[in-house]
Design a protein around this motif. Sequence first.
Motif, PDB file in Angstrom:
ATOM      1  N   THR A   1       1.193  -1.268  -0.162  1.00 44.73           N
ATOM      2  CA  THR A   1       0.236  -0.253  -0.103  1.00 44.73           C
ATOM      3  C   THR A   1       0.693   0.833  -0.364  1.00 44.73           C
ATOM      4  OG1 THR A   1      -1.611   0.997   0.974  1.00 44.73           O
ATOM      5  CG2 THR A   1      -0.486   0.428   2.454  1.00 44.73           C
TER       6      THR A   1
ATOM      7  N   PRO B   1      -1.850   7.464   2.118  1.00 44.98           N
ATOM      8  CA  PRO B   1      -2.634   8.229   1.491  1.00 44.98           C
ATOM      9  C   PRO B   1      -2.009   9.486   1.398  1.00 44.98           C
ATOM     10  CG  PRO B   1      -3.689   7.535   3.386  1.00 44.98           C
ATOM     11  CD  PRO B   1      -1.735   7.362   3.311  1.00 44.98           C
TER      12      PRO B   1
ATOM     13  N   GLU C   1      -3.152  -2.863  -2.015  1.00 44.43           N
ATOM     14  CA  GLU C   1      -4.457  -2.371  -1.605  1.00 44.43           C
ATOM     15  C   GLU C   1      -4.439  -0.844  -0.842  1.00 44.43           C
ATOM     16  OE1 GLU C   1      -7.050  -4.168   0.967  1.00 44.43           O
ATOM     17  OE2 GLU C   1      -5.930  -5.917   0.521  1.00 44.43           O
ATOM     18  N   THR C   2      -5.405  -0.304  -1.006  1.00 45.58           N
ATOM     19  CA  THR C   2      -6.063   1.409  -0.310  1.00 45.58           C
ATOM     20  C   THR C   2      -6.359   1.162   0.770  1.00 45.58           C
ATOM     21  OG1 THR C   2      -6.981   2.159  -2.481  1.00 45.58           O
ATOM     22  CG2 THR C   2      -6.847   3.551  -0.563  1.00 45.58           C
ATOM     23  N   LEU C   3      -5.337   0.719   1.754  1.00 43.96           N
ATOM     24  CA  LEU C   3      -4.978   0.399   3.318  1.00 43.96           C
ATOM     25  C   LEU C   3      -5.280   0.823   4.279  1.00 43.96           C
ATOM     26  CD1 LEU C   3      -5.776  -2.727   4.340  1.00 43.96           C
ATOM     27  CD2 LEU C   3      -3.284  -2.533   4.718  1.00 43.96           C
ATOM     28  N   LEU C   4      -4.700   2.567   3.616  1.00 47.34           N
ATOM     29  CA  LEU C   4      -4.485   3.574   4.491  1.00 47.34           C
ATOM     30  C   LEU C   4      -5.801   4.515   4.130  1.00 47.34           C
ATOM     31  CD1 LEU C   4      -1.271   3.401   5.588  1.00 47.34           C
ATOM     32  CD2 LEU C   4      -2.799   2.889   6.647  1.00 47.34           C
ATOM     33  N   ILE C   5      -6.581   5.573   5.264  1.00 44.77           N
ATOM     34  CA  ILE C   5      -6.800   7.014   4.433  1.00 44.77           C
ATOM     35  C   ILE C   5      -6.966   7.803   5.266  1.00 44.77           C
ATOM     36  CG2 ILE C   5      -9.026   5.416   3.754  1.00 44.77           C
ATOM     37  CD1 ILE C   5     -10.091   6.241   6.303  1.00 44.77           C
ATOM     38  N   ARG C   6      -6.740   8.767   4.549  1.00 40.69           N
ATOM     39  CA  ARG C   6      -6.433  10.253   5.655  1.00 40.69           C
ATOM     40  C   ARG C   6      -8.047  10.611   6.598  1.00 40.69           C
ATOM     41  NH1 ARG C   6      -2.213  13.728   4.941  1.00 40.69           N
ATOM     42  NH2 ARG C   6      -0.052  12.789   4.090  1.00 40.69           N
ATOM     43  N   ASN C   7      -7.892  10.732   8.297  1.00 42.74           N
ATOM     44  CA  ASN C   7      -8.584  11.338   8.091  1.00 42.74           C
ATOM     45  C   ASN C   7      -8.629  12.646   8.078  1.00 42.74           C
ATOM     46  OD1 ASN C   7      -8.996   8.673  10.136  1.00 42.74           O
ATOM     47  ND2 ASN C   7      -7.449   9.508  11.659  1.00 42.74           N
TER      48      ASN C   7
ATOM     49  N   LEU D   1      -6.814   3.061   9.044  1.00 43.04           N
ATOM     50  CA  LEU D   1      -7.153   2.144   8.707  1.00 43.04           C
ATOM     51  C   LEU D   1      -8.634   1.917   7.569  1.00 43.04           C
ATOM     52  CD1 LEU D   1      -5.858  -0.817  10.541  1.00 43.04           C
ATOM     53  CD2 LEU D   1      -4.555  -0.650   8.643  1.00 43.04           C
ATOM     54  N   ALA D   2      -8.547   1.577   6.115  1.00 42.60           N
ATOM     55  CA  ALA D   2      -9.431   1.741   5.653  1.00 42.60           C
ATOM     56  C   ALA D   2     -10.676   0.663   5.750  1.00 42.60           C
ATOM     57  CB  ALA D   2      -9.378   2.116   3.916  1.00 42.60           C
ATOM     58  N   ARG D   3      -9.797  -0.551   6.562  1.00 42.36           N
ATOM     59  CA  ARG D   3     -11.483  -1.292   7.015  1.00 42.36           C
ATOM     60  C   ARG D   3     -10.208  -1.844   8.435  1.00 42.36           C
ATOM     61  NH1 ARG D   3      -8.656  -4.629   3.097  1.00 42.36           N
ATOM     62  NH2 ARG D   3      -7.582  -7.199   4.007  1.00 42.36           N
TER      63      ARG D   3
END
Length: 211
Positions: free
Chosen positions: A114, A117, A147-153, A177-179
């Motif tokens: 990943t 992000p 995978e897009t495993l991380l996201i920005r809050n 985490l994205a999930r």
Amino acid sequence: MFSSILALLQSLFYPHCCPGCGEEVREPGVLCSRCREGVWHPRSFHPRSLDCPHVDGMFFLMDYAGAIQKTLQQAKFQGREDLLPRLGEEWARGIRQEGKFSWDLPPEVTLCATGIPTDPRRRKKRGYDLPEEIFRPWCRQEGYRWETLLIRNRSTRPQYGLTPEERKKNIKGCFALARQENLPDIVLLCEQRCLRLIQISKCMHSRKNRI
Ligand SMILES: [Zn+2]
């Protein structure tokens, strides 16, 4: 035939330039040999030398300086998406030559790669994501799932121009985490700044789902 004439004419009237120094090069987007030598600095860090219990190892291909800085800045701020596949080729060649995973890669593990992000507003404006464009083709070659495993809050200020302390503060707690389910045993975190790979084990499970 026609396409080779067209390519010849294009190279005569619009020569390709090294994104690091502007010197003429044969193919679009490639670094000239002097620029490449200036930043090429492959090195691995074994877990024993790292003071972080969840990091299995790190591999850096380049120093974040000179040509690589200029190339990434052009890709980020001047729409030069065309430079990224070339960096991806440098990465694939470099890690193959210099030996990835000089630390242990345990057998029988679930693994995915990943990127760190990008701010969603900046990604939308740009229309592409730097780590994905650089590393995803290599993952495909190696059979690693991307995978897009991380996201920005939340949004952050651009890191460019900040001191190391300000950078740390700027991004503190902004990734999640994205999930939550079916997380892989190992994550290969790909980062474009030195063309860097960080292998992480299980950190997602033990740090309150934040890194
Ligand atoms: Zn150059």
